[in-house]
Write an enzyme that holds these catalytic residues in place. Sequence first.
Site, mmCIF file in Angstrom:
data_model
loop_
_atom_site.group_PDB
_atom_site.id
_atom_site.type_symbol
_atom_site.label_atom_id
_atom_site.label_comp_id
_atom_site.label_asym_id
_atom_site.label_seq_id
_atom_site.Cartn_x
_atom_site.Cartn_y
_atom_site.Cartn_z
ATOM 1 N N HIS A 1 -17.252 3.451 0.193
ATOM 2 C CA HIS A 1 -16.371 4.645 0.196
ATOM 3 C C HIS A 1 -14.998 4.307 0.784
ATOM 4 O O HIS A 1 -14.321 5.184 1.311
ATOM 5 C CB HIS A 1 -16.989 5.800 0.984
ATOM 6 C CG HIS A 1 -18.433 6.047 0.690
ATOM 7 N ND1 HIS A 1 -18.848 6.957 -0.268
ATOM 8 C CD2 HIS A 1 -19.563 5.485 1.180
ATOM 9 C CE1 HIS A 1 -20.179 6.959 -0.315
ATOM 10 N NE2 HIS A 1 -20.640 6.057 0.540
ATOM 11 N N LYS B 1 11.026 -4.620 1.617
ATOM 12 C CA LYS B 1 9.884 -4.588 0.691
ATOM 13 C C LYS B 1 9.538 -5.951 0.113
ATOM 14 O O LYS B 1 10.394 -6.761 -0.203
ATOM 15 C CB LYS B 1 10.183 -3.639 -0.492
ATOM 16 C CG LYS B 1 10.225 -2.176 -0.138
ATOM 17 C CD LYS B 1 8.895 -1.621 0.358
ATOM 18 C CE LYS B 1 7.852 -1.548 -0.732
ATOM 19 N NZ LYS B 1 8.230 -0.609 -1.795
ATOM 20 N N SER C 1 12.623 -5.089 -3.418
ATOM 21 C CA SER C 1 13.148 -3.807 -3.870
ATOM 22 C C SER C 1 14.663 -3.889 -3.900
ATOM 23 O O SER C 1 15.273 -4.528 -3.048
ATOM 24 C CB SER C 1 12.699 -2.707 -2.905
ATOM 25 O OG SER C 1 13.569 -1.589 -3.006
ATOM 26 N N GLU D 1 -0.485 -5.624 -9.421
ATOM 27 C CA GLU D 1 -0.220 -4.287 -9.975
ATOM 28 C C GLU D 1 -0.168 -4.331 -11.494
ATOM 29 O O GLU D 1 -0.691 -3.449 -12.186
ATOM 30 C CB GLU D 1 1.111 -3.749 -9.449
ATOM 31 C CG GLU D 1 1.093 -3.339 -8.005
ATOM 32 C CD GLU D 1 2.476 -2.902 -7.558
ATOM 33 O OE1 GLU D 1 2.708 -1.694 -7.461
ATOM 34 O OE2 GLU D 1 3.345 -3.775 -7.311
#
Length: 472
Positions: A172, A299, A293, A306
């Site tokens: 979970h 970043k 970024s 991804e």
Amino acid sequence: MSSPPESNVPAPAGAAAPKLWGGRFAESTDALVEAFSESVSFDRRLWRQDIAGSQAHARMLAQVGVLAGAEAEAIVAGLEAIGAEIQAGRFEWRQELEDVHMNIESALTARIGEAGKKLHTGRSRNDQVATDLRLYVRDAIDELDALAGTLGAVLLDLAEREADTVMPGFTHLQIAQPVSFGHHMLAWREMLLRDRARLADARRRANVLPLGSAALAGTVYPLDRDFVARQLGFAAVSENSLDAVSDRDFAIEFCAACALLLVHLSRWSEELVLWSSPMFGFVRLPDRFCTGSSIMPQKKNPDVPELVRGKAGRVVGDLTALLVLMKGQPLAYNRDNQEDKQPVFDAHDTAGACLRLLGAMLPALVVERAACRAAAARGFSTATDFADYLVRKGLPFRDAHHAVGSAVAYAGAAGRDLAELGLDELRRFSPLVEDDVYRHISLEASLAARQTYGGTAPAQVRAAIARARQRR
Ligand code: ARG
């Protein structure tokens, strides 16, 4: 070299280029239809398979006496030369010739003359394209299998390197029990092994020769289908001509295997995205596999995982497209089937790229061992071990579960792990606690105790790695 022979059927007035099938037509194809129905812009990718299939067919026609030996030789050599032209990027693909098959066949006739016109004897584009696509799928499976094998070896090395690394195991997405990082890598590898087995299984059913089925009913020529199968490395010839020209199960199975592979790679990627986030901080991805970024200087984004996660959607789409493509088709061949190629190519390309990228990135994965360990300690991941300890001292499991639950609430409020509580504190929750408790509720003790076959104890992880290396 001979010049293109004249067609005996005069082209209709105003026609652009005469079609190979143009005999019964009174007007030339509408430009809209030509653009709508062409497939050469994408099925040219089948050129190698198409040439191999045609060469085998020509050799067989000579073998059974339908072609003269010299004709078959001219065809084989002509196709070889066309292949070299295509390879070199010098071949002129023509949309008005519709597909890869007719482009190559008409180039052959232009090159070698009359003999070229005999290649299509006893054959239809229906069994031709089915053969080409099976050959393609076979090659694609072999390539993906090799890439998956490389990635599996990377995981094995990573598992070995991190066999003793303690990290939280999750259910979970809540911290559950400590596991070995290496064990987690071996879990990924199991998924990949099943993917390879599925691809191998799909390959067996793809490896059957449709050629010789002709348009749908077989042909009047005394074809030697086994000869062609041997030439092309097929394990068998198809049993039923109607099925052989129309069946695309092999393409669906290939896309299904790729889709499930991508689902697995997507799950790993999701974990890499989470783990590389500073919120987890379990791993660092190599800079050369990340991007920054344009606005936020701090970043470092995990673009590769991804994108793998995102590309899984494409491949599931490829599978869906093929399933829906087939569901309404009556026997035998229907032009719908021209739409089978792009999903197969896309699944192949996407799966190959994802395997390649992960295989290149994972060896450079930095595992932040201290952060992994700290996260496992923070999450009371040895609470089950504490309960099991009390059970061994004679407490029924339900009572032990309750006592440890109270201890977890207490430790949580105090901001400490179970193993950081003093003996008198632990004894508040059960008088059965003695000073040997710490040998059971430390992270390392918890890990080492899970000695079941396939369990997470580092000794079991090493045994699993040894078995895997032996099997290879
Ligand atoms: N380009 C076609 C395909 O991909 C080849 C077969 C065409 N057959 C036909 N009867 N029109 O399926």
